[in-house]
Design a protein around this motif. Structure first.
Motif, PDB file in Angstrom:
ATOM      1  N   LEU A  90       0.765  -1.110   0.084  1.00 44.30           N
ATOM      2  CA  LEU A  90       0.130  -0.094  -0.150  1.00 44.30           C
ATOM      3  C   LEU A  90       1.007   1.395  -0.038  1.00 44.30           C
ATOM      4  O   LEU A  90       0.532   2.163  -0.719  1.00 44.30           O
ATOM      5  CB  LEU A  90      -0.811   0.120   1.306  1.00 44.30           C
ATOM      6  CG  LEU A  90      -2.114  -1.060   1.337  1.00 44.30           C
ATOM      7  CD1 LEU A  90      -2.641  -1.194   2.577  1.00 44.30           C
ATOM      8  CD2 LEU A  90      -2.794  -1.168   0.219  1.00 44.30           C
ATOM      9  N   LYS A  91       1.867   1.226   0.698  1.00 43.56           N
ATOM     10  CA  LYS A  91       2.801   2.331   0.724  1.00 43.56           C
ATOM     11  C   LYS A  91       3.457   2.456  -0.735  1.00 43.56           C
ATOM     12  O   LYS A  91       3.732   3.706  -1.123  1.00 43.56           O
ATOM     13  CB  LYS A  91       4.020   2.304   1.897  1.00 43.56           C
ATOM     14  CG  LYS A  91       4.765   3.159   1.965  1.00 43.56           C
ATOM     15  CD  LYS A  91       5.902   3.103   3.002  1.00 43.56           C
ATOM     16  CE  LYS A  91       7.052   4.233   3.270  1.00 43.56           C
ATOM     17  NZ  LYS A  91       7.885   3.855   4.190  1.00 43.56           N
ATOM     18  N   ALA A  92       4.060   1.484  -1.403  1.00 43.93           N
ATOM     19  CA  ALA A  92       4.670   1.616  -2.354  1.00 43.93           C
ATOM     20  C   ALA A  92       3.663   2.130  -3.591  1.00 43.93           C
ATOM     21  O   ALA A  92       4.009   2.820  -4.588  1.00 43.93           O
ATOM     22  CB  ALA A  92       5.259   0.229  -2.921  1.00 43.93           C
ATOM     23  N   ARG A  93       2.416   1.857  -3.557  1.00 43.80           N
ATOM     24  CA  ARG A  93       1.603   2.272  -4.435  1.00 43.80           C
ATOM     25  C   ARG A  93       0.842   3.483  -3.949  1.00 43.80           C
ATOM     26  O   ARG A  93      -0.249   4.229  -4.882  1.00 43.80           O
ATOM     27  CB  ARG A  93       0.343   1.238  -4.750  1.00 43.80           C
ATOM     28  CG  ARG A  93       1.012  -0.093  -5.432  1.00 43.80           C
ATOM     29  CD  ARG A  93      -0.016  -1.214  -5.738  1.00 43.80           C
ATOM     30  NE  ARG A  93      -1.257  -0.686  -5.985  1.00 43.80           N
ATOM     31  CZ  ARG A  93      -1.656  -0.578  -7.403  1.00 43.80           C
ATOM     32  NH1 ARG A  93      -0.787  -0.548  -8.281  1.00 43.80           N
ATOM     33  NH2 ARG A  93      -2.799  -0.243  -7.607  1.00 43.80           N
ATOM     34  N   ASP A  94       1.298   4.232  -2.811  1.00 38.98           N
ATOM     35  CA  ASP A  94       0.753   5.573  -2.502  1.00 38.98           C
ATOM     36  C   ASP A  94      -0.599   5.641  -2.545  1.00 38.98           C
ATOM     37  O   ASP A  94      -1.454   6.274  -2.972  1.00 38.98           O
ATOM     38  CB  ASP A  94       1.146   6.808  -3.675  1.00 38.98           C
ATOM     39  CG  ASP A  94       0.984   8.122  -3.133  1.00 38.98           C
ATOM     40  OD1 ASP A  94       1.048   8.431  -1.900  1.00 38.98           O
ATOM     41  OD2 ASP A  94       0.777   9.070  -3.807  1.00 38.98           O
ATOM     42  N   ARG A  95      -1.204   4.544  -1.661  1.00 37.63           N
ATOM     43  CA  ARG A  95      -2.683   4.317  -1.536  1.00 37.63           C
ATOM     44  C   ARG A  95      -3.159   5.155  -0.432  1.00 37.63           C
ATOM     45  O   ARG A  95      -4.549   5.338  -0.365  1.00 37.63           O
ATOM     46  CB  ARG A  95      -2.990   2.933  -1.308  1.00 37.63           C
ATOM     47  CG  ARG A  95      -2.689   1.987  -2.297  1.00 37.63           C
ATOM     48  CD  ARG A  95      -3.225   2.452  -3.635  1.00 37.63           C
ATOM     49  NE  ARG A  95      -4.697   2.252  -3.732  1.00 37.63           N
ATOM     50  CZ  ARG A  95      -5.393   2.704  -4.917  1.00 37.63           C
ATOM     51  NH1 ARG A  95      -4.697   3.518  -5.902  1.00 37.63           N
ATOM     52  NH2 ARG A  95      -6.587   2.735  -5.005  1.00 37.63           N
ATOM     53  N   THR A 125      -8.571   1.839  -9.575  1.00 40.74           N
ATOM     54  CA  THR A 125      -7.635   2.867 -10.047  1.00 40.74           C
ATOM     55  C   THR A 125      -7.745   2.952 -11.479  1.00 40.74           C
ATOM     56  O   THR A 125      -7.461   2.254 -12.273  1.00 40.74           O
ATOM     57  CB  THR A 125      -6.303   2.348  -9.629  1.00 40.74           C
ATOM     58  OG1 THR A 125      -5.874   2.136  -8.282  1.00 40.74           O
ATOM     59  CG2 THR A 125      -5.048   3.268  -9.968  1.00 40.74           C
ATOM     60  N   MET A 126      -8.268   4.400 -11.929  1.00 39.71           N
ATOM     61  CA  MET A 126      -8.361   4.546 -13.253  1.00 39.71           C
ATOM     62  C   MET A 126      -7.396   5.340 -14.111  1.00 39.71           C
ATOM     63  O   MET A 126      -7.129   6.462 -13.268  1.00 39.71           O
ATOM     64  CB  MET A 126      -9.828   5.278 -13.364  1.00 39.71           C
ATOM     65  CG  MET A 126     -10.384   5.283 -14.938  1.00 39.71           C
ATOM     66  SD  MET A 126     -12.261   5.935 -14.860  1.00 39.71           S
ATOM     67  CE  MET A 126     -12.892   4.423 -13.970  1.00 39.71           C
ATOM     68  N   GLN A 127      -6.934   5.219 -15.019  1.00 36.08           N
ATOM     69  CA  GLN A 127      -5.786   5.922 -15.771  1.00 36.08           C
ATOM     70  C   GLN A 127      -6.102   7.475 -15.867  1.00 36.08           C
ATOM     71  O   GLN A 127      -7.334   7.615 -16.683  1.00 36.08           O
ATOM     72  CB  GLN A 127      -5.301   5.363 -16.864  1.00 36.08           C
ATOM     73  CG  GLN A 127      -4.079   6.069 -17.426  1.00 36.08           C
ATOM     74  CD  GLN A 127      -3.593   5.203 -18.691  1.00 36.08           C
ATOM     75  OE1 GLN A 127      -4.089   4.317 -18.959  1.00 36.08           O
ATOM     76  NE2 GLN A 127      -2.387   5.633 -18.944  1.00 36.08           N
ATOM     77  N   GLY A 128      -5.447   8.484 -14.979  1.00 36.79           N
ATOM     78  CA  GLY A 128      -5.778   9.683 -15.615  1.00 36.79           C
ATOM     79  C   GLY A 128      -6.860  10.439 -14.605  1.00 36.79           C
ATOM     80  O   GLY A 128      -7.124  11.415 -14.903  1.00 36.79           O
TER      81      GLY A 128
END
Length: 282
Positions: free
Chosen positions: A217-222, A241-244
């Motif tokens: 979760l930390k690595a993916r900045d959640r 998680t939707m691009q843009g």
């Protein structure tokens, strides 16, 4: 909806608006019981409720998808909709596997704690340092790799007690003894290293605090911080998680903070809103 034909109305109840349970009180645990979930959860000795409010969450998710469907429909035909979601029917949708297993297999899945009722090995195993590692195998190819690369006992792959999934389930006690015997001389980190190296699915049994500190979760900045009536709190981003697209993470409102603007949006004049407030309706 006669006054507001574009209005979308969602009703959520325990058991639905008709039938003999229509007026029965419903709390999450009670719906888990009525749906049969408690009867298949826990150990052989003790039936248990699920550790989260599964029925409440299921109903909320189906209400959410129902509203999205109604919004899409309204964009097509300009009409709103009225629909209902019951906790029992929402959780019933999630009971698909045990329901069909029971209905067409003649008996329901047994309670097996954290292990799988129909797949082996699949569940918790203790390493030499006393920590528990969870693992799961899905096919015979993985079983052979597991024996060779993880247990380092290739002879077990051809053992007639364990050479099929049904055999491993039937001889689960002997299988567990063989696995924990191999793991007994290894630390949990060494076990996980072997499992990862062999591409065998595995997990650590984390505490809730360890989940909050999870490196993925930390690595993916959640995580985000949002304001609330009691001060800032740390919260997870929504899981889609939707691009843009950046998720909206606005402050948590006070109770009733947006009542006025919503009633105004619905076209209610100030006098009618005042009378509703005087009557305690809002």
């Amino acid at each position: 909806r006669e006054e507001h034909p574009r209005l979308i109305i969602c009703g959520v109840s325990g058991y639905g608006s008709t039938g003999p349970y229509r007026d029965k009180k419903a709390y999450d645990l009670l719906v888990q019981c009525e749906a049969g979930l408690v009867s298949i959860t826990g150990t052989q000795e003790t039936a248990s409720k699920v550790g989260i409010s599964a029925a409440d969450i299921a109903a909320g998710m189906y209400a959410y998808t129902g509203i999205l469907t109604a919004l899409f429909q309204r964009e097509r035909n300009g009409e709103g909709a009225a629909f209902e979601v019951s906790l029992l029917e929402a959780l019933g949708e999630w009971m698909g596997f045990p329901a069909y297993f029971t209905g067409y297999g003649g008996k329901q899945p047994p309670r097996t704690g954290a292990s799988h009722a129909a797949i082996a090995p699949y569940g918790p195993f203790e390493a030499g340092d006393g920590k528990v590692v969870f693992l799961g195998l899905q096919n015979e190819r993985e079983w052979v790799v597991f024996c060779e690369a993880v247990l380092q006992r290739s002879e077990l792959a051809a053992d007639p007690r364990f050479d099929s999934n049904s055999g491993r389930v039937e001889n689960a006690e002997a299988l567990d003894e063989a696995i924990e015997g191999a793991f007994g001389g290894l630390s949990s980190e060494e076990v996980i290293s072997r499992l990862d190296g062999a591409r065998i699915a595995n997990a650590r049994m984390r505490t809730v605090q360890e989940f909050l500190d999870h490196p993925q979760l930390k690595a993916r900045d959640r995580w985000r911080e949002v304001d609330s009536p009691t001060g800032p709190i740390r919260t997870l981003l929504p899981p889609v998680t939707m691009q843009g697209v950046e998720s909206v993470m606005k402050p948590i409102p006070e109770v009733g903070e947006h009542t006025g603007p919503i009633l105004e949006e619905l076209g209610l004049d100030a006098e009618r809103v005042r009378s509703m407030r005087d009557a305690g309706a809002v």
